[in-house]
Motif scaffolding. Sequence first.
Motif, PDB file in Angstrom:
ATOM      1  N   SER A  59      -3.277   1.512   5.225  1.00 15.18           N
ATOM      2  CA  SER A  59      -4.462   2.079   4.590  1.00 15.18           C
ATOM      3  C   SER A  59      -4.531   1.551   3.166  1.00 15.18           C
ATOM      4  O   SER A  59      -3.495   1.378   2.514  1.00 15.18           O
ATOM      5  N   CYS A  60      -5.736   1.280   2.697  1.00 13.70           N
ATOM      6  CA  CYS A  60      -5.893   0.792   1.329  1.00 13.70           C
ATOM      7  C   CYS A  60      -7.210   1.297   0.749  1.00 13.70           C
ATOM      8  O   CYS A  60      -8.108   1.754   1.474  1.00 13.70           O
ATOM      9  N   ILE A  61      -7.313   1.236  -0.563  1.00  9.10           N
ATOM     10  CA  ILE A  61      -8.545   1.531  -1.274  1.00  9.10           C
ATOM     11  C   ILE A  61      -8.965   0.254  -1.978  1.00  9.10           C
ATOM     12  O   ILE A  61      -8.148  -0.407  -2.635  1.00  9.10           O
TER      13      ILE A  61
ATOM     14  N   TYR B 119      -5.573   8.092  -6.151  1.00  9.32           N
ATOM     15  CA  TYR B 119      -5.615   7.221  -4.978  1.00  9.32           C
ATOM     16  C   TYR B 119      -4.424   7.442  -4.040  1.00  9.32           C
ATOM     17  O   TYR B 119      -4.560   7.346  -2.816  1.00  9.32           O
TER      18      TYR B 119
ATOM     19  N   SER C  31      -5.002   9.753   4.357  1.00  9.09           N
ATOM     20  CA  SER C  31      -5.644   8.842   5.301  1.00  9.09           C
ATOM     21  C   SER C  31      -4.634   8.280   6.294  1.00  9.09           C
ATOM     22  O   SER C  31      -4.898   8.203   7.505  1.00  9.09           O
TER      23      SER C  31
ATOM     24  N   TRP D  70      -2.510   0.812  -1.865  1.00  6.28           N
ATOM     25  CA  TRP D  70      -2.262   0.676  -0.429  1.00  6.28           C
ATOM     26  C   TRP D  70      -0.990   1.399  -0.008  1.00  6.28           C
ATOM     27  O   TRP D  70      -0.144   1.770  -0.829  1.00  6.28           O
TER      28      TRP D  70
ATOM     29  N   ILE E 160     -12.068   3.293   1.433  1.00  2.85           N
ATOM     30  CA  ILE E 160     -10.864   3.384   2.253  1.00  2.85           C
ATOM     31  C   ILE E 160     -10.963   2.405   3.414  1.00  2.85           C
ATOM     32  O   ILE E 160     -11.933   2.411   4.169  1.00  2.85           O
TER      33      ILE E 160
ATOM     34  N   LEU F 115       3.978   2.325  -0.774  1.00  2.00           N
ATOM     35  CA  LEU F 115       2.861   2.966  -1.465  1.00  2.00           C
ATOM     36  C   LEU F 115       2.777   2.408  -2.887  1.00  2.00           C
ATOM     37  O   LEU F 115       3.747   2.462  -3.634  1.00  2.00           O
TER      38      LEU F 115
ATOM     39  N   SER G 139      -8.342  -0.801   5.794  1.00  2.00           N
ATOM     40  CA  SER G 139      -7.015  -1.229   6.231  1.00  2.00           C
ATOM     41  C   SER G 139      -6.718  -2.603   5.648  1.00  2.00           C
ATOM     42  O   SER G 139      -7.647  -3.383   5.355  1.00  2.00           O
TER      43      SER G 139
ATOM     44  N   THR H 196      -0.136   1.434  -6.302  1.00  2.00           N
ATOM     45  CA  THR H 196      -1.442   1.333  -6.944  1.00  2.00           C
ATOM     46  C   THR H 196      -1.332   0.366  -8.108  1.00  2.00           C
ATOM     47  O   THR H 196      -0.390   0.470  -8.913  1.00  2.00           O
TER      48      THR H 196
ATOM     49  N   LEU I  19      -4.567   8.020  -0.018  1.00  2.00           N
ATOM     50  CA  LEU I  19      -3.932   7.085   0.912  1.00  2.00           C
ATOM     51  C   LEU I  19      -2.957   7.796   1.856  1.00  2.00           C
ATOM     52  O   LEU I  19      -2.927   7.513   3.056  1.00  2.00           O
TER      53      LEU I  19
END
Length: 278
Positions: free
Chosen positions: A186-188, A221, A228, A198, A149, A210, A151, A212, A225
Amino acid sequence: MKILKKDELLAAEAALLQHLPKAFKVYGYLHGLNRNKPCKWEVVVDSWPDFKAIVCRPNPENQPPFQMMSFFSADEKALKKFLEGDSAVDWSSPYIIAGIDTAYGPMLKEVCSKKKVNIQQNVLVHLMHLPDSTHLPTLTVDSENEMKISSLSSSHVDLVNNTWKFGGNAGGYRSIDNWIKNFPSSCITDKQGQPVAWILMYDYCAMGLLYTLPEHRGKGYAKVLISSMVKKICAKGYPVYCYIEVDNEVSYRLFKKMGFINDPSYEAAWFDVSNINN
């Protein structure tokens, strides 16, 4: 009509608190302006200090990538009078009217007819908000995923722009670059540190974009997100809300599961307005 300055913008933001959630769009613009976030709009009201109609419109000295405006009023007659006047809106320019109560649709069509401009509803959305962050469900995130996780940064603008429904162009690039630089995100990331999922915040302080990547879906995910992002923006004092297109049932159910609510009797819309001679 009055163009609001610094102290007046703060007072207007406070006044709109009593009209949430319906006033979220304009409130979000004011929230950003009052915290010195880059915002290429100006705010005008029909009277001061007891205003009945408030409009966010493009600043003629600092044009944004998209010609967009939003407004709010709890008094439809006062709003109609303000929009029909000669000072609130330059109807000779094309606009996107953003996040407007669909109940105002007939009134808007009447105003546009008098101003000799075309209006067409573009996107219909649910307004979702989280009134209490304690309603956010507790998620179990393993240590490996927690380390992923992060940014977004400016190096990720092209990736986000190319996957955004309304992006893929220079205007989208400039907007996303602004949002990433100046608002929470926020991103993974994958093992190489590249984002695979994200979520961002628009300059009117709504959560959005949002996404993926297809090959990484089905791993939960999006929930991570949202959780988070909510914690991040609550810590920074931002409002917690978003718009979900009415035909996006997957996202609607997801945000419902995450504790977001909406008024089923209220829907908002984006409208395209153009000169009738174009």
